[in-house]
Scaffold this motif. Structure first.
Motif, PDB file in Angstrom:
ATOM      1  N   ASN A  60     -46.782  38.714 -95.500  1.00  0.00           N
ATOM      2  CA  ASN A  60     -46.522  39.539 -94.310  1.00  0.00           C
ATOM      3  C   ASN A  60     -46.066  38.723 -93.097  1.00  0.00           C
ATOM      4  O   ASN A  60     -46.496  38.965 -91.968  1.00  0.00           O
ATOM      5  CB  ASN A  60     -47.766  40.363 -93.946  1.00  0.00           C
ATOM      6  N   ILE A  61     -45.174  37.740 -93.324  1.00  0.00           N
ATOM      7  CA  ILE A  61     -44.623  36.962 -92.213  1.00  0.00           C
ATOM      8  C   ILE A  61     -43.614  37.823 -91.455  1.00  0.00           C
ATOM      9  O   ILE A  61     -42.727  38.443 -92.046  1.00  0.00           O
ATOM     10  CB  ILE A  61     -43.926  35.680 -92.730  1.00  0.00           C
ATOM     11  N   ASP A  62     -43.741  37.864 -90.122  1.00  0.00           N
ATOM     12  CA  ASP A  62     -42.784  38.611 -89.300  1.00  0.00           C
ATOM     13  C   ASP A  62     -41.590  37.752 -88.890  1.00  0.00           C
ATOM     14  O   ASP A  62     -40.472  38.260 -88.787  1.00  0.00           O
ATOM     15  CB  ASP A  62     -43.481  39.142 -88.041  1.00  0.00           C
ATOM     16  N   LEU A  63     -41.833  36.474 -88.627  1.00  0.00           N
ATOM     17  CA  LEU A  63     -40.739  35.593 -88.203  1.00  0.00           C
ATOM     18  C   LEU A  63     -41.011  34.174 -88.666  1.00  0.00           C
ATOM     19  O   LEU A  63     -42.119  33.652 -88.465  1.00  0.00           O
ATOM     20  CB  LEU A  63     -40.574  35.602 -86.674  1.00  0.00           C
ATOM     21  N   VAL A  64     -40.008  33.549 -89.257  1.00  0.00           N
ATOM     22  CA  VAL A  64     -40.058  32.134 -89.605  1.00  0.00           C
ATOM     23  C   VAL A  64     -39.286  31.359 -88.535  1.00  0.00           C
ATOM     24  O   VAL A  64     -38.135  31.690 -88.236  1.00  0.00           O
ATOM     25  CB  VAL A  64     -39.433  31.867 -90.982  1.00  0.00           C
ATOM     26  N   VAL A  65     -39.939  30.367 -87.952  1.00  0.00           N
ATOM     27  CA  VAL A  65     -39.286  29.493 -86.983  1.00  0.00           C
ATOM     28  C   VAL A  65     -39.082  28.146 -87.661  1.00  0.00           C
ATOM     29  O   VAL A  65     -40.026  27.583 -88.227  1.00  0.00           O
ATOM     30  CB  VAL A  65     -40.149  29.323 -85.715  1.00  0.00           C
ATOM     31  N   TYR A  66     -37.860  27.634 -87.624  1.00  0.00           N
ATOM     32  CA  TYR A  66     -37.591  26.363 -88.292  1.00  0.00           C
ATOM     33  C   TYR A  66     -36.767  25.447 -87.402  1.00  0.00           C
ATOM     34  O   TYR A  66     -36.140  25.892 -86.434  1.00  0.00           O
ATOM     35  CB  TYR A  66     -36.905  26.576 -89.642  1.00  0.00           C
ATOM     36  N   THR A  67     -36.797  24.193 -87.727  1.00  0.00           N
ATOM     37  CA  THR A  67     -36.054  23.180 -86.996  1.00  0.00           C
ATOM     38  C   THR A  67     -34.930  22.651 -87.866  1.00  0.00           C
ATOM     39  O   THR A  67     -35.081  22.569 -89.091  1.00  0.00           O
ATOM     40  CB  THR A  67     -36.986  22.022 -86.569  1.00  0.00           C
ATOM     41  N   PRO A  68     -33.790  22.264 -87.280  1.00  0.00           N
ATOM     42  CA  PRO A  68     -32.696  21.704 -88.067  1.00  0.00           C
ATOM     43  C   PRO A  68     -33.086  20.430 -88.810  1.00  0.00           C
ATOM     44  O   PRO A  68     -32.401  20.021 -89.750  1.00  0.00           O
ATOM     45  CB  PRO A  68     -31.618  21.409 -87.013  1.00  0.00           C
ATOM     46  N   ALA A  69     -34.193  19.804 -88.412  1.00  0.00           N
ATOM     47  CA  ALA A  69     -34.648  18.592 -89.093  1.00  0.00           C
ATOM     48  C   ALA A  69     -35.202  18.893 -90.484  1.00  0.00           C
ATOM     49  O   ALA A  69     -35.344  17.983 -91.301  1.00  0.00           O
ATOM     50  CB  ALA A  69     -35.710  17.886 -88.246  1.00  0.00           C
ATOM     51  N   VAL A  70     -35.522  20.161 -90.756  1.00  0.00           N
ATOM     52  CA  VAL A  70     -36.029  20.539 -92.069  1.00  0.00           C
ATOM     53  C   VAL A  70     -34.858  20.687 -93.034  1.00  0.00           C
ATOM     54  O   VAL A  70     -33.931  21.465 -92.771  1.00  0.00           O
ATOM     55  CB  VAL A  70     -36.819  21.858 -91.988  1.00  0.00           C
ATOM     56  N   PRO A  71     -34.845  19.965 -94.153  1.00  0.00           N
ATOM     57  CA  PRO A  71     -33.727  20.060 -95.104  1.00  0.00           C
ATOM     58  C   PRO A  71     -33.678  21.423 -95.782  1.00  0.00           C
ATOM     59  O   PRO A  71     -34.716  21.994 -96.132  1.00  0.00           O
ATOM     60  CB  PRO A  71     -34.019  18.943 -96.107  1.00  0.00           C
ATOM     61  N   GLU A  72     -32.466  21.943 -95.992  1.00  0.00           N
ATOM     62  CA  GLU A  72     -32.321  23.265 -96.601  1.00  0.00           C
ATOM     63  C   GLU A  72     -32.783  23.288 -98.055  1.00  0.00           C
ATOM     64  O   GLU A  72     -33.096  24.357 -98.592  1.00  0.00           O
ATOM     65  CB  GLU A  72     -30.872  23.741 -96.490  1.00  0.00           C
ATOM     66  N   GLU A  73     -32.817  22.102 -98.706  1.00  0.00           N
ATOM     67  CA  GLU A  73     -33.269  22.078-100.096  1.00  0.00           C
ATOM     68  C   GLU A  73     -34.789  22.155-100.229  1.00  0.00           C
ATOM     69  O   GLU A  73     -35.322  22.208-101.348  1.00  0.00           O
ATOM     70  CB  GLU A  73     -32.755  20.829-100.810  1.00  0.00           C
ATOM     71  N   LEU A  74     -35.503  22.169 -99.112  1.00  0.00           N
ATOM     72  CA  LEU A  74     -36.958  22.320 -99.148  1.00  0.00           C
ATOM     73  C   LEU A  74     -37.308  23.609 -99.886  1.00  0.00           C
ATOM     74  O   LEU A  74     -36.727  24.673 -99.637  1.00  0.00           O
ATOM     75  CB  LEU A  74     -37.505  22.354 -97.718  1.00  0.00           C
ATOM     76  N   GLY A  75     -38.274  23.527-100.804  1.00  0.00           N
ATOM     77  CA  GLY A  75     -38.638  24.674-101.605  1.00  0.00           C
ATOM     78  C   GLY A  75     -39.055  25.878-100.774  1.00  0.00           C
ATOM     79  O   GLY A  75     -38.646  27.020-101.053  1.00  0.00           O
ATOM     80  N   GLU A  76     -39.870  25.638 -99.751  1.00  0.00           N
ATOM     81  CA  GLU A  76     -40.334  26.746 -98.922  1.00  0.00           C
ATOM     82  C   GLU A  76     -39.180  27.375 -98.149  1.00  0.00           C
ATOM     83  O   GLU A  76     -39.128  28.606 -97.982  1.00  0.00           O
ATOM     84  CB  GLU A  76     -41.430  26.267 -97.963  1.00  0.00           C
ATOM     85  N   PHE A  77     -38.249  26.546 -97.669  1.00  0.00           N
ATOM     86  CA  PHE A  77     -37.088  27.084 -96.953  1.00  0.00           C
ATOM     87  C   PHE A  77     -36.293  28.017 -97.858  1.00  0.00           C
ATOM     88  O   PHE A  77     -35.910  29.126 -97.463  1.00  0.00           O
ATOM     89  CB  PHE A  77     -36.208  25.936 -96.447  1.00  0.00           C
ATOM     90  N   GLN A  78     -36.045  27.546 -99.087  1.00  0.00           N
ATOM     91  CA  GLN A  78     -35.272  28.353-100.028  1.00  0.00           C
ATOM     92  C   GLN A  78     -35.998  29.652-100.373  1.00  0.00           C
ATOM     93  O   GLN A  78     -35.382  30.728-100.454  1.00  0.00           O
ATOM     94  CB  GLN A  78     -35.007  27.545-101.301  1.00  0.00           C
ATOM     95  N   ALA A  79     -37.310  29.579-100.574  1.00  0.00           N
ATOM     96  CA  ALA A  79     -38.084  30.769-100.921  1.00  0.00           C
ATOM     97  C   ALA A  79     -38.086  31.782 -99.772  1.00  0.00           C
ATOM     98  O   ALA A  79     -37.940  32.996 -99.988  1.00  0.00           O
ATOM     99  CB  ALA A  79     -39.510  30.375-101.287  1.00  0.00           C
TER     100      ALA A  79
END
Length: 472
Positions: A60-79
């Motif tokens: 039940n996440i309403d908003l994910v906040v991310y930084t450009p320093a996080v690689p797009e291949e990160l598993g959680e980012f992709q999920a």
């Protein structure tokens, strides 16, 4: 609201996480490694985990906040991306939070953290007050965030990386420096200057752009966007050199007399700095900064220009400057004894390192200075190798640590050994963190500097303890 932060341990991300948590929202996040900052977040009640496991993601996440320093291949980012949940960059969220407020945004390749923190401190000591989202830990607030629901002022550090600062539309914009940096994003210096120009022109039409005098220069020394010669003609706060700006402009400097705000009669006494401030309305005499580096004169002039424009009087300004305790990892005294001084600094660009060393030489003339430097990013090390070598050569002893890669993958031939070979000194060493702890005390230094924006901060308390043990 339920917020999830990817890269929650970053200094800017953690400020937003703290804001939403204190507002009563449910906040959790991921970071690659534990740190003192993530430990503070956990102690405040924010859930943080350190393994990239999509199965650990909250529901039940309403908003994910991310930084450009996080690689797009990160598993959680992709999920998260595949789930369809709303995702926004940190800069977008900051832009939304400051919309409708009297935003004071401080940008620049160096000086922005101290200047924004000092502005926030000055306003917080005045009746107007302010909120703030900072890029460092204020020693006065013991935090990187300040919340004042009764004030319309909000001070933010405006990051040029990934063009993040273009999400902001401030009432006051401050630009402290425009040195070439983040060329992996911009490609060349001219494109970077164009982004700074766009940021300045996003200021409210009835606001003010506060610029360090002379900063908009191309690599060849020619003024950016200037086609009418080199004369500066004052028309109110407008300078011909900045004709590309369509907003009211005021300039400042710590040197020279051509700017709207500038320091004169700079001196030091008992480790404190004193100066007189020339403003368009007259001179303020004997302003004091407690235990500050020389570069803070310039930061204080910029902050004073904003504070006075916000309505502070000279007494509020004087008191605020004197009580400013500084920012962690910005010329941060860890040991200040008669026979040993240890200063930790975030400097990671050649110009920042140069200014830090100049401040040390000014405050401690004739002392033997050892610098421990951890290069930050392969691309920055490659792009500025000669400049790094030149400024590091001004140290009496240079201790180099391996490059901190952050978001980057290795580049063939770019490493700390390559940089060390370029340094014109016989007193230079390449060390791991553990080797630093053995080497530095044996060099019998007068002054020790740790320099860098990577994980060198984790070495700092260990080195401080080792040096203190050797003082006994």
């Amino acid at each position: 609201m339920r917020y999830y932060f990817l890269g929650i341990g970053g200094i800017g991300m953690s400020a937003l996480a703290r804001f939403f948590h204190r507002r009563g929202d449910i906040v959790s996040g991921y970071d690659r490694t534990p740190s003192p900052l993530t430990a503070e977040l956990e102690a405040e009640g924010i859930t943080v985990h350190y393994d990239d496991r999509p199965s650990d993601l909250p529901s039940n996440i309403d908003l994910v906040v991310y930084t450009p320093a996080v690689p797009e291949e990160l598993g959680e980012f992709q999920a998260l991306k595949a789930s369809g949940v709303r995702m926004e960059k940190r800069s977008q969220v900051l832009g939304e939070l400051t919309r409708g407020k009297c935003c004071i945004a401080v940008a620049g390749s160096h000086g922005k953290t101290t200047t924004s923190t000092l502005i926030a401190h000055l306003l917080s000591k005045a009746p107007c007050g302010c909120s703030a989202f900072l890029g460092g830990i204020s020693k006065n607030f013991n935090s990187n965030i300040l919340i004042n629901n009764n004030s319309d002022y909000v001070v933010v550090e405006a990051d040029e990386y990934d063009r993040s600062f273009l999400q902001l539309h401030p009432h006051f914009a401050v630009i402290t420096a425009t040195d070439a940096d983040h060329l992996d994003i911009y490609g060349d210096h001219h494109t970077l200057l164009e982004a700074y120009s766009q940021f300045a022109n996003q200021t409210d039409k009835d606001g003010l752009v506060v610029l360090k005098d002379g900063i908009f220069l191309e690599d060849n020394g020619e003024p950016f966007g200037h086609h009418n010669g080199h004369e500066d003609n004052h028309e109110g706060h407008h300078h011909n050199q900045y004709e590309f700006l369509q907003r009211p402009c005021a300039t400042y400097t710590a040197h020279g007399i051509e700017a709207d705000y500038y320091a004169i009669n700079v001196r030091t006494y008992n480790g404190n700095l004193f100066f007189d401030l020339r403003t368009p309305d007259g001179v303020l005499y004997d302003l004091e900064l407690d235990g500050a580096p020389l570069v803070n004169i310039e930061n204080a002039v910029a902050a004073s220009a904003v504070a006075l424009s916000c309505g502070l009087d000279q007494y509020q300004l004087r008191s605020g400057l004197k009580s400013f305790a500084g920012v962690r990892r910005r010329f941060d005294y860890r040991i200040r004894e008669k026979n040993l001084v240890y200063i930790d600094d975030y400097a990671h660009h050649p110009q920042e390192i140069k200014r830090t060393i100049e401040s040390v030489r000014y405050l401690y003339p004739g002392k033997r200075v050892i610098g421990i430097f951890q290069p930050h990013l392969y691309t920055r090390t490659r792009d500025f190798a000669d400049e790094f070598a030149s400024v590091l050569s001004r140290l009496d002893e240079i201790v180099m640590m391996p490059i901190y890669p952050a978001r980057e993958k290795p580049i063939l031939g770019v490493n700390s050994s390559m940089l060390l070979r370029k340094i014109d000194s016989m007193s230079k060493y390449l060390c791991t963190a553990d080797q630093v702890l053995e080497l530095v005390p044996a060099l019998c230094p007068d002054i020790v500097l740790t320099l860098g924006a990577g994980d060198i901060d984790r070495l700092v308390p260990r080195l401080e303890e080792t040096l203190r043990d050797n003082l006994l």
